[in-house]
Design an enzyme around this catalytic site. Structure first.
Site, PDB file in Angstrom:
ATOM      1  N   ARG A 195     -11.033  13.200  -8.444  1.00 46.50           N
ATOM      2  CA  ARG A 195      -9.972  13.868  -7.680  1.00 46.50           C
ATOM      3  C   ARG A 195      -8.863  14.277  -8.640  1.00 46.50           C
ATOM      4  NH1 ARG A 195      -5.760  10.942  -3.632  1.00 46.50           N
ATOM      5  NH2 ARG A 195      -4.566  11.029  -5.548  1.00 46.50           N
ATOM      6  N   TYR A 207       3.808  12.773  -3.757  1.00 45.59           N
ATOM      7  CA  TYR A 207       2.444  12.256  -3.846  1.00 45.59           C
ATOM      8  C   TYR A 207       1.473  13.324  -4.367  1.00 45.59           C
ATOM      9  CZ  TYR A 207      -1.891   9.944  -2.924  1.00 45.59           C
ATOM     10  OH  TYR A 207      -3.116   9.368  -3.091  1.00 45.59           O
ATOM     11  N   ASP A 263      -6.483  16.195  -3.036  1.00 44.56           N
ATOM     12  CA  ASP A 263      -5.848  15.605  -1.844  1.00 44.56           C
ATOM     13  C   ASP A 263      -4.522  16.312  -1.564  1.00 44.56           C
ATOM     14  OD1 ASP A 263      -4.920  13.993   0.175  1.00 44.56           O
ATOM     15  OD2 ASP A 263      -4.935  12.123  -0.985  1.00 44.56           O
ATOM     16  N   HIS A 265      -2.729  15.448   1.118  1.00 44.31           N
ATOM     17  CA  HIS A 265      -1.929  14.349   1.662  1.00 44.31           C
ATOM     18  C   HIS A 265      -1.090  14.795   2.859  1.00 44.31           C
ATOM     19  CE1 HIS A 265       0.015  10.282   0.721  1.00 44.31           C
ATOM     20  NE2 HIS A 265      -1.268  10.104   0.552  1.00 44.31           N
ATOM     21  N   GLU A 315      -7.395   9.641   6.735  1.00 46.20           N
ATOM     22  CA  GLU A 315      -6.900   8.320   6.335  1.00 46.20           C
ATOM     23  C   GLU A 315      -5.760   7.815   7.211  1.00 46.20           C
ATOM     24  OE1 GLU A 315      -6.029   9.441   2.230  1.00 46.20           O
ATOM     25  OE2 GLU A 315      -3.948   8.880   2.542  1.00 46.20           O
ATOM     26  N   ARG A 336     -12.859  10.634   6.742  1.00 42.18           N
ATOM     27  CA  ARG A 336     -12.455   9.653   5.715  1.00 42.18           C
ATOM     28  C   ARG A 336     -11.418   8.682   6.251  1.00 42.18           C
ATOM     29  NH1 ARG A 336     -10.929   9.669   1.577  1.00 42.18           N
ATOM     30  NH2 ARG A 336      -8.776   9.401   1.330  1.00 42.18           N
ATOM     31  N   GLU A 392     -13.995   6.700  -2.184  1.00 45.40           N
ATOM     32  CA  GLU A 392     -12.816   6.589  -3.040  1.00 45.40           C
ATOM     33  C   GLU A 392     -12.706   5.153  -3.559  1.00 45.40           C
ATOM     34  OE1 GLU A 392      -8.151   7.926  -2.742  1.00 45.40           O
ATOM     35  OE2 GLU A 392      -9.022   6.995  -0.986  1.00 45.40           O
ATOM     36  N   TRP A 455       5.053  13.006   3.243  1.00 46.44           N
ATOM     37  CA  TRP A 455       4.915  12.529   1.856  1.00 46.44           C
ATOM     38  C   TRP A 455       3.536  12.839   1.293  1.00 46.44           C
ATOM     39  CZ3 TRP A 455       2.304   7.681   0.243  1.00 46.44           C
ATOM     40  CH2 TRP A 455       2.455   7.450  -1.155  1.00 46.44           C
TER      41      TRP A 455
HETATM   42  O1  EZ4 Z   1      -1.542   7.579  -0.248  1.00 45.42           O
HETATM   43  O2  EZ4 Z   1      -3.102   4.551   0.659  1.00 45.42           O
HETATM   44  O3  EZ4 Z   1      -6.567   9.134  -0.829  1.00 45.42           O
HETATM   45  N1  EZ4 Z   1      -5.813   8.246  -0.982  1.00 45.42           N
HETATM   46  C1  EZ4 Z   1      -4.551   8.228  -0.592  1.00 45.42           C
HETATM   47  C2  EZ4 Z   1      -3.795   6.912  -0.736  1.00 45.42           C
HETATM   48  C3  EZ4 Z   1      -2.592   6.783   0.188  1.00 45.42           C
HETATM   49  C4  EZ4 Z   1      -2.092   5.388   0.236  1.00 45.42           C
HETATM   50  C5  EZ4 Z   1      -0.907   5.302   1.203  1.00 45.42           C
HETATM   51  O4  EZ4 Z   1      -0.594   4.009   1.485  1.00 45.42           O
HETATM   52  O5  EZ4 Z   1      -4.082   9.233  -0.117  1.00 45.42           O
HETATM   53  O6  EZ4 Z   1      -3.434   6.715  -2.084  1.00 45.42           O
HETATM   54 CO    CO Z   2      -5.642  10.632   0.480  1.00 48.70          CO
END
Ligand code: EZ4
Ligand code: CO
Length: 455
Positions: A195, A207, A263, A265, A315, A336, A392, A455
């Site tokens: 990734r 992030y 990702d 996010h 997630e 996922r 992952e 985030w």
């Molecule tokens: O940001 O679990 O794909 N993995 C992620 C993680 C999440 C964290 C948040 O608590 O996006 O790293």
């Molecule tokens: Co993620």
């Protein structure tokens, strides 16, 4: 009928109802009131009872919540993970104050019944705190069942379907060359899937886009932050302009063979997400992860209308039902969700079975902020289902392994578990005491105009 009567308070309830002395059809009612399904113990073994539920909150580098369920069979216990990054004590309180009293005296073999009881029986259902607590219990019960059977959990789930779980690692950097180097390090370590995330020029980043440090690696690590959340910045414009150029760079330097992932996010709105997925098409990603906020499942239709980039999502989901529309409409290619936040293996195997019917594969969340028992659960499910996609993974530091030993192994691109009965993880309660909980939060994000951003 008396053999089932091990629930405290049950006899009183029956007395109140005035039915204690009656037999016949009421015998069935009694077993319902005591809610122990009228099954005998497995293989003629003595009937098991849960005698204690211990909740262990510990901070070996970052905070973890473990659930240890003890039984009346000497030495037989199970360990589950109930870690919810930034809300650990809420889950610990749910377990200690509300859930543990419901479990004492219950048969730990009845995993499905306990899952249904905790999920639907609370009346207030789902949500990350409750479902993480349920997952902690569920994993501990699967651990007990495996230990009792003398089998690893994947055998109980139907046995092995593959040599191991294809794994992906994370690579990030301040510019394209740094990301390229990080991908190469992943490949040298044996990974076939990586990734890739890059910093955004002119933005402090958040992030997956940080210039100064790897937000995604350190978030929630107590040595990396003050006791209140940091605020990070994000703007969709620079992000949308930069990410396709990153993958152009990586493909031109690394070729077509390496499987690349990215990702988002949950940061984008629907048309920006569709634009990104469309513009990444030439670079043939393995998948593009978590494009939209979890509330907006219907918006995946917009993305699908514009792109053939494989999509992964989930997630932040909390239950099987969060996954249903995306799977049944085939709006994603990989589901996922996080086994530790949707209720454990019992929920995860239902998600996997639903996904199988719609040609969706699994890619369970596997970050550093869920504990080794959940990572082990991921792999037990991965290697026993037909529609596994990718897993992952992270490497836990020694301090975490001291407190929570065991867990999956990694070799030549694949994760695996050995034949240790149960999940193959444990908790060292003495070591855990050396690392008391420290308040820590995930960072938050804002736009440049000061407004709240995901985030
Ligand atoms: O940001 O679990 O794909 N993995 C992620 C993680 C999440 C964290 C948040 O608590 O996006 O790293
Ligand atoms: Co993620």
């Amino acid at each position: 009928m008396a053999s089932q009567s091990n629930q405290p308070g049950r006899r009183n309830l029956l007395k109140l109802a005035g039915v204690a002395a009656l037999g016949g059809p009421l015998a069935a009612a009694e077993s319902v009131l005591g809610w122990q399904a009228p099954t005998g113990p497995a293989r003629g073994l003595p009937k098991l009872k849960i005698t204690d539920v211990r909740v262990i909150v510990t901070c070996p580098g970052r905070n973890y919540v473990l659930v240890k369920i003890l039984t009346n069979e000497p030495g037989l216990y199970g360990v589950g993970d109930a870690t919810l990054n930034g809300r650990e004590l809420a889950v610990a309180a749910a377990l200690e104050k509300h859930i543990a009293p419901l479990l004492i005296g219950r048969d730990p073999e009845q995993i499905e019944d306990i899952y249904q009881y905790l999920y639907r029986g609370s009346y207030w259902r789902s949500g990350p705190v409750q479902m993480t607590a349920v997952a902690g219990v569920d994993l501990a019960l699967w651990d007990i069942k495996g230990k009792r059977a003398g089998m690893p959990v994947y055998q109980l789930l139907g046995g092995r379907t593959r040599i191991g779980a294809l794994a992906y690692t994370h690579a990030s950097g301040g510019d394209f060359a740094e990301v390229e180097d990080a991908v190469r390090r992943g490949l040298e370590r044996g990974f076939k899937c990586v990734r890739a995330q890059v910093a955004l020029p002119g933005l402090e980043g958040t992030y997956g886009t940080s210039t100064r440090r790897k937000s995604e690696e350190t978030a929630g690590r107590v040595d990396q932050q003050d006791s209140l959340p940091q605020t990070e910045l994000f703007e969709p414009g620079p992000y949308l302009r930069t990410v396709p150029r990153l993958f152009d760079h990586l493909r031109s330097k690394l070729g077509e063979e390496v499987e690349l992932l990215h990702d988002t996010h949950e940061k984008l709105g629907p048309i920006d997400a569709a634009r990104l997925a469309h513009e990444l098409e030439p670079y043939h990603l393995f998948f593009l992860e978590d494009l939209l906020r979890p509330e907006h499942k219907e918006s995946f239709r917009v993305i699908r209308q514009h792109s053939t980039t494989p999509l992964a999502m989930g997630e932040l989901f909390n239950s099987l039902w969060d996954c249903v529309p995306l799977i049944t409409e085939q709006l994603i290619d990989y589901i996922r969700c996080d086994l530790g936040h949707i209720g454990g293996i019992t929920a995860g195997r239902k998600v996997a079975a639903l996904a199988e019917a719609f040609q969706v594969k699994t890619a369970w969340h596997g970050p550093a902020d869920i504990g080794p028992p959940t990572h082990a659960a991921n792999v037990h499910v991965d290697i026993s289902i037909p529609n596994f996609g990718v897993q992952e993974m992270v490497f836990f530091p020694e301090v975490t392994r001291e407190v929570i030993p065991g867990g999956p192994t990694f070799k030549d691109g694949y994760m695996d578990v050995d034949d240790t009965p149960g999940l193959g993880t444990d908790v060292n309660e003495e070591a855990a005491k050396k690392y008391p909980y420290k308040r820590a939060y995930l960072p938050t994000a804002r736009r440049e105009d000061g407004s709240v951003q995901d985030w």
